[in-house]
Design a protein around this motif. Structure first.
Motif, PDB file in Angstrom:
ATOM      1  N   LYS A  76       0.824  -1.209   0.000  1.00  0.00           N
ATOM      2  CA  LYS A  76       0.000   0.000   0.000  1.00  0.00           C
ATOM      3  C   LYS A  76       0.859   1.260   0.000  1.00  0.00           C
ATOM      4  N   VAL A 130       0.549   4.420  -2.499  1.00  0.00           N
ATOM      5  CA  VAL A 130       0.370   5.812  -2.058  1.00  0.00           C
ATOM      6  C   VAL A 130       1.425   6.706  -2.700  1.00  0.00           C
ATOM      7  N   ILE A 156      -4.400  10.278   0.645  1.00  0.00           N
ATOM      8  CA  ILE A 156      -4.531   9.102  -0.230  1.00  0.00           C
ATOM      9  C   ILE A 156      -4.589   7.828   0.605  1.00  0.00           C
ATOM     10  N   LYS A 157      -3.713   7.732   1.598  1.00  0.00           N
ATOM     11  CA  LYS A 157      -3.674   6.537   2.440  1.00  0.00           C
ATOM     12  C   LYS A 157      -4.993   6.347   3.181  1.00  0.00           C
ATOM     13  N   SER A 215      -7.974   7.462   2.307  1.00  0.00           N
ATOM     14  CA  SER A 215      -9.123   7.258   1.427  1.00  0.00           C
ATOM     15  C   SER A 215      -8.975   6.033   0.526  1.00  0.00           C
ATOM     16  N   THR A 216      -7.999   5.180   0.803  1.00  0.00           N
ATOM     17  CA  THR A 216      -7.743   4.002  -0.028  1.00  0.00           C
ATOM     18  C   THR A 216      -8.005   2.717   0.745  1.00  0.00           C
ATOM     19  N   SER A 251      -7.439  -1.430   0.335  1.00  0.00           N
ATOM     20  CA  SER A 251      -6.654  -2.369  -0.468  1.00  0.00           C
ATOM     21  C   SER A 251      -7.073  -3.799  -0.173  1.00  0.00           C
ATOM     22  N   TYR A 294      -6.417  -1.782  -5.378  1.00  0.00           N
ATOM     23  CA  TYR A 294      -6.551  -0.583  -4.554  1.00  0.00           C
ATOM     24  C   TYR A 294      -7.728   0.224  -5.056  1.00  0.00           C
ATOM     25  N   THR A 305      -9.476   3.913  -4.366  1.00  0.00           N
ATOM     26  CA  THR A 305      -9.342   5.218  -3.719  1.00  0.00           C
ATOM     27  C   THR A 305     -10.570   6.050  -4.029  1.00  0.00           C
ATOM     28  N   SER A 306     -11.149   6.633  -2.993  1.00  0.00           N
ATOM     29  CA  SER A 306     -12.332   7.479  -3.147  1.00  0.00           C
ATOM     30  C   SER A 306     -11.949   8.938  -2.950  1.00  0.00           C
ATOM     31  N   LYS A 357     -14.554   7.239  -7.532  1.00  0.00           N
ATOM     32  CA  LYS A 357     -13.741   6.112  -7.073  1.00  0.00           C
ATOM     33  C   LYS A 357     -12.827   5.689  -8.203  1.00  0.00           C
TER      34      LYS A 357
END
Length: 110
Positions: free
Chosen positions: A27, A31, A59-60, A62-63, A65, A74, A76-77, A82
């Motif tokens: 992850k 990121v 990012i971390k 909202s992600t 995995s 992964y 991400t929102s 998304k």
């Protein structure tokens, strides 16, 4: 001749699976990659500065995995949007992008 070809094919498949296992990105790698992409798409130095300062934690956070051992997915929102990315062989490949529909919209004629 068939046995030799089959053995080579099996060994190649085993090698490819083992390589995928060893190169499944984490992850933190994702990121960093996403932060680099966001910075590259920034249109001015203020945006680039904000991405550099706040991009990683945002990012971390909202992600989500999912690790499938040989690869990872992964998601991400960013607000209503998304982005889905496949991580395999230390590479990231976009596989989907969706925008949620606003369910509060009224239908015409209602």
């Amino acid at each position: 001749m068939k046995i030799k070809f089959r053995n080579i094919l099996i060994l190649t498949l085993i090698f490819a699976l083992f390589a995928a296992l060893l190169t499944n990105p984490k992850k933190d790698n994702y990121v960093s990659w996403m932060k680099e992409k966001a910075s590259a798409e920034s249109s001015n130095s203020i945006e680039k500065g904000l991405v550099a300062l706040l991009g990683g934690p945002l990012i971390k956070e909202s992600t989500q995995s999912k690790n499938y051992v040989l690869f990872s997915v992964y998601e991400t929102s960013f607000g209503e949007e998304k982005i889905k990315i496949l991580g395999i062989y230390n590479n990231f490949i976009p596989i989907g992008k969706s925008t949620k529909l606003d369910i509060t919209e009224k239908k015409q004629g209602a």
